[in-house]
Design an enzyme around this catalytic site. Structure first.
Site, PDB file in Angstrom:
ATOM      1  N   HIS A   1       4.698   0.072  -0.138  1.00 44.24           N
ATOM      2  CA  HIS A   1       5.437  -0.810   0.754  1.00 44.24           C
ATOM      3  C   HIS A   1       4.510  -1.826   1.407  1.00 44.24           C
ATOM      4  CE1 HIS A   1       3.959   2.609   3.085  1.00 44.24           C
ATOM      5  NE2 HIS A   1       3.873   1.769   4.109  1.00 44.24           N
TER       6      HIS A   1
ATOM      7  N   ASP B   1       0.898   5.209   1.912  1.00 39.68           N
ATOM      8  CA  ASP B   1       0.264   5.706   3.130  1.00 39.68           C
ATOM      9  C   ASP B   1      -0.680   6.888   2.940  1.00 39.68           C
ATOM     10  OD1 ASP B   1       1.348   3.730   4.669  1.00 39.68           O
ATOM     11  OD2 ASP B   1       3.041   4.919   5.396  1.00 39.68           O
TER      12      ASP B   1
ATOM     13  N   HIS C   1       0.849  -1.192   0.000  1.00 36.41           N
ATOM     14  CA  HIS C   1       0.000   0.000   0.000  1.00 36.41           C
ATOM     15  C   HIS C   1       0.885   1.242   0.000  1.00 36.41           C
ATOM     16  CE1 HIS C   1       1.253  -0.583   4.140  1.00 36.41           C
ATOM     17  NE2 HIS C   1       1.033   0.721   4.333  1.00 36.41           N
TER      18      HIS C   1
ATOM     19  N   ARG D   1       6.358  -9.038  16.544  1.00 43.97           N
ATOM     20  CA  ARG D   1       7.145  -7.941  15.959  1.00 43.97           C
ATOM     21  C   ARG D   1       6.524  -6.629  16.412  1.00 43.97           C
ATOM     22  NH1 ARG D   1       6.323  -4.382  11.488  1.00 43.97           N
ATOM     23  NH2 ARG D   1       7.948  -4.430   9.870  1.00 43.97           N
TER      24      ARG D   1
HETATM   25  O1  LIG Z   1       5.430  -2.011  10.288  1.00 48.72           O
HETATM   26  C1  LIG Z   1       5.943  -1.722   9.216  1.00 48.72           C
HETATM   27  O2  LIG Z   1       7.111  -2.004   8.924  1.00 48.72           O
HETATM   28  C2  LIG Z   1       5.110  -0.995   8.178  1.00 48.72           C
HETATM   29  C3  LIG Z   1       3.695  -0.787   8.564  1.00 48.72           C
HETATM   30  C4  LIG Z   1       2.973   0.061   7.579  1.00 48.72           C
HETATM   31  O3  LIG Z   1       3.364   0.226   6.481  1.00 48.72           O
HETATM   32  C5  LIG Z   1       1.738   0.760   7.967  1.00 48.72           C
HETATM   33  O4  LIG Z   1       1.221   0.524   9.071  1.00 48.72           O
HETATM   34  O5  LIG Z   1       1.236   1.569   7.168  1.00 48.72           O
HETATM   35 FE   LIG Z   2       2.379   1.947   5.519  1.00 49.20          FE
END
Ligand SMILES: O=C(O)CCC(=O)C(=O)O
Ligand SMILES: [Fe+2]
Length: 604
Positions: free
Chosen positions: A508, A438, A436, A518
């Site tokens: 990403h 952001d 996606h 994690r």
């Molecule tokens: O946690 C991550 O490495 C990315 C998370 C992400 O891209 C998001 O929450 O928009």
């Molecule tokens: Fe993100």
């Protein structure tokens, strides 16, 4: 302007063997317009643009798994130009309606007016029937007519907007023709390919690559074969140009404004003063791009000890960076302790515990929720405070690196953990977080990213501050706009901050977390003050309130105010926060200001 091999020139599908050989036997093609022919074109178009539907995430190989069915996808490419024309016509007719009403009123008004001047109306004649006033109606009528023309010009945006979208695909008709000429040439129909190329050239007559293609088609078809643009396109361009001429005249002489929806409008049609403004805008944009490039080279970091581990160049993209040593091991430990509360009392994600995949549990905690938990004695004040401090430190780092001198506000802060669900991990094919962007809705097929709701369009920069590495999978990766070509990967670890601009340049996702938990602080920032995170303001108020309490005589000065005084492994005094909340209330402060029920946020 033409991209020769359009959208998909860099698309994995184009370089694959699929386009190298015909997808359907040429004998099935029974002339343009036939059902089979349309199906074929649709297949080619969708194959070019839609391979991502066959490979739901990077690295997945379709041939060994599921059959590829790109023809099931719906893309603008499959809508024939004929259908587009009908929709545009309908739209134009709708634009004409108000004009017809005015013209009718005007005609009725003129009825009965003598052909000569000097007509004296009787005082009782209604204004709209006074012949001496009718000429003055011309100006509003002209203004009205211009409105109609402007409305008709916008019709292209209607056909260029996918169902459910708000923004239109740029340069829709020319790109469609470009795509079609490419598709026709791929399936060996040079006649139709040449027709589409000629049609395209009506929009961009000096486009070098398309002129080159045209030459090739002529050579292949024989110099004697006549190649002409589609008639419907000829009419469309002619008419549109005339409309534009009138509108721009009105812009110049009647003070009208016009938002031209087309990129192909010839320069000579645009009035000089508008051109000037256009040039200035372009210059400004160029300067900003240069500034960004400049900034990327350096940018003094406001804290010592932090290192830039990877920059945009090393990550094969733009506006991406990885910093290390943003947190110490002991700070990570403290924040990880706080994440336990996220598992028990956190707000998840859109109030859902597994928003992205059933194989993982998603636990989230906002800064305000953390402060409220501290207030209730459920977590340590110092840990909640550290969440505020770590996110502020990240903000300063990102601001000074990417936008020095231009304030970045918090848009949203979320302490998040993704935990692999016991069992259910064998042969996982999904992602922890799908690819996606952001601040826009990624559309890999169309190679677009729609900056429109429900995306958080006001977000400018994203950051993720990682807290641990004792899990399996869970790497962050960046892709091209196609969402399948991976360009960079980042392995999370304590104190690592990855930051990037939130737009389409940075699609990403997160690989599946197949074992362990994690945790990271996800951060989003905005230049827009009106979108600054309100929960954060409240959280800071609670923090200040707490500090004030401690300064009062008898206040406990040891708890959670000075992080340097104590490491995470030091023994803990019983939490003062476990006192009833009313007793901790600062006199005169209205508790109603701090809502206890938290809004669940949906973050993409
Ligand atoms: O946690 C991550 O490495 C990315 C998370 C992400 O891209 C998001 O929450 O928009
Ligand atoms: Fe993100």
């Amino acid at each position: 302007m033409s991209r020769g091999a359009p959208v998909c020139q860099h698309h994995p599908a184009c370089s694959s063997e699929v386009l190298g050989r015909p997808l359907v036997s040429p004998t099935l093609m029974e002339g343009p317009g036939s059902v089979l022919h349309r199906k074929h074109m649709r297949l080619v178009c969708s194959t070019m643009m839609q391979m991502s539907t066959c490979r739901p995430w990077p690295g997945w190989r379709s041939h060994s798994q599921r059959p590829c069915q790109p023809w099931k996808s719906v893309v603008p490419c499959v809508k024939g130009l004929g259908r587009m024309r009908m929709r545009r016509r309908k739209c134009s007719l709708a634009c004409m309606k108000p004009l017809q009403v005015v013209l009718e009123a005007w005609r009725i008004g003129w009825e009965g007016c003598p052909p000569h001047t000097g007509h004296i109306p009787s005082p009782s004649t209604p204004v709209w029937k006074r012949c001496d006033l009718l000429p003055f109606l011309l100006l509003p009528l002209a203004a009205h007519y211009i409105q109609v023309l402007k409305c008709r010009q916008q019709c292209v945006l209607e056909i260029a907007t996918k169902p459910g979208r708000i923004s239109a695909t740029e340069d829709f008709i020319p790109s469609h023709l470009d795509l079609l000429q490419f598709a026709y040439s791929q399936v060996g129909n040079q006649t139709l390919a040449a027709e589409c190329a000629a049609s395209y050239l009506l929009f961009y007559p000096t486009d070098e690559p398309m002129l080159e293609k045209m030459k090739e088609y002529r050579t292949e078809l024989g110099e004697d074969t006549a190649v002409t643009a589609r008639q419907s396109i000829q009419h469309y361009v002619q008419r549109s140009l005339m409309e534009k001429k009138l509108i721009y005249y009105a812009v110049e002489h009647l003070g009208e404004t016009f938002n031209d929806p087309d990129l192909w409008t010839p320069d000579e049609l645009i009035p000089e003063n508008l051109k000037q403004k256009h040039r200035e805008d372009q210059e400004k944009q160029k300067r900003e791009t240069l500034d960004v490039e400049e900034r990327e080279k350096r940018g003094p970091l406001p804290f010592e000890g932090i290192v830039v581990t990877m920059d945009s160049q090393q990550m094969n993209g733009t506006q991406r960076v990885v910093f290390d040593r943003v947190l110490t091991e002991s700070e990570c430990k403290d924040l990880l302790r706080l994440t336990k509360a996220a598992g028990e009392a956190g707000d998840g994600y859109r109030a859902r515990r597994s928003p992205h995949t059933p194989h993982e549990r998603f636990e989230g905690l906002t800064v305000l929720k953390a402060m409220q938990l501290a207030q209730n004695g459920d977590v340590e004040w110092r840990d909640a405070k550290l969440l505020l401090q770590a996110s502020e430190k990240s903000r300063k780092i990102i601001e000074s690196y990417f936008t020095p001198g231009k304030k970045l506000h918090f848009s949203f802060t979320h302490l998040v953990c993704r935990r692999a669900v016991d069992g259910e991990q064998e042969g996982r094919m999904d992602l922890s977080h799908p690819v996606h962007a952001d601040n826009c809705l990624l559309d890999p097929e169309g190679q677009e990213c729609w900056k429109e709701p429900p995306a958080y369009v006001y977000r400018d920069y994203s950051g993720i501050l990682y807290l641990n590495d004792d899990f399996q999978g869970g790497g962050l990766f960046f892709t091209e706009m196609d969402s399948v070509t991976v360009t960079a990967e980042v392995r999370p670890k304590c104190g690592r901050l990855v930051a990037f601009s939130s737009g389409k340049e940075n699609p990403h996702g997160v690989w599946a977390v197949s074992r362990g938990r994690r945790c990271a602080i996800a951060l989003w920032y905005t230049h827009s003050q009106e979108h600054a995170e309100q929960d954060r303001v409240k959280a800071e108020e609670l923090m200040e309130q707490r500090a004030a309490e401690q300064d009062q005589p008898g206040g406990d000065k040891h708890q959670g105010t000075d992080r340097r005084s104590r490491s995470s492994s030091a023994p803990r005094a019983p939490s003062r926060a476990s006192k009833p909340a009313e007793q901790r209330q600062k006199p005169g402060v209205d508790r109603e200001q701090h809502p206890t029920v938290l809004r669940a946020r949906d973050e993409f």
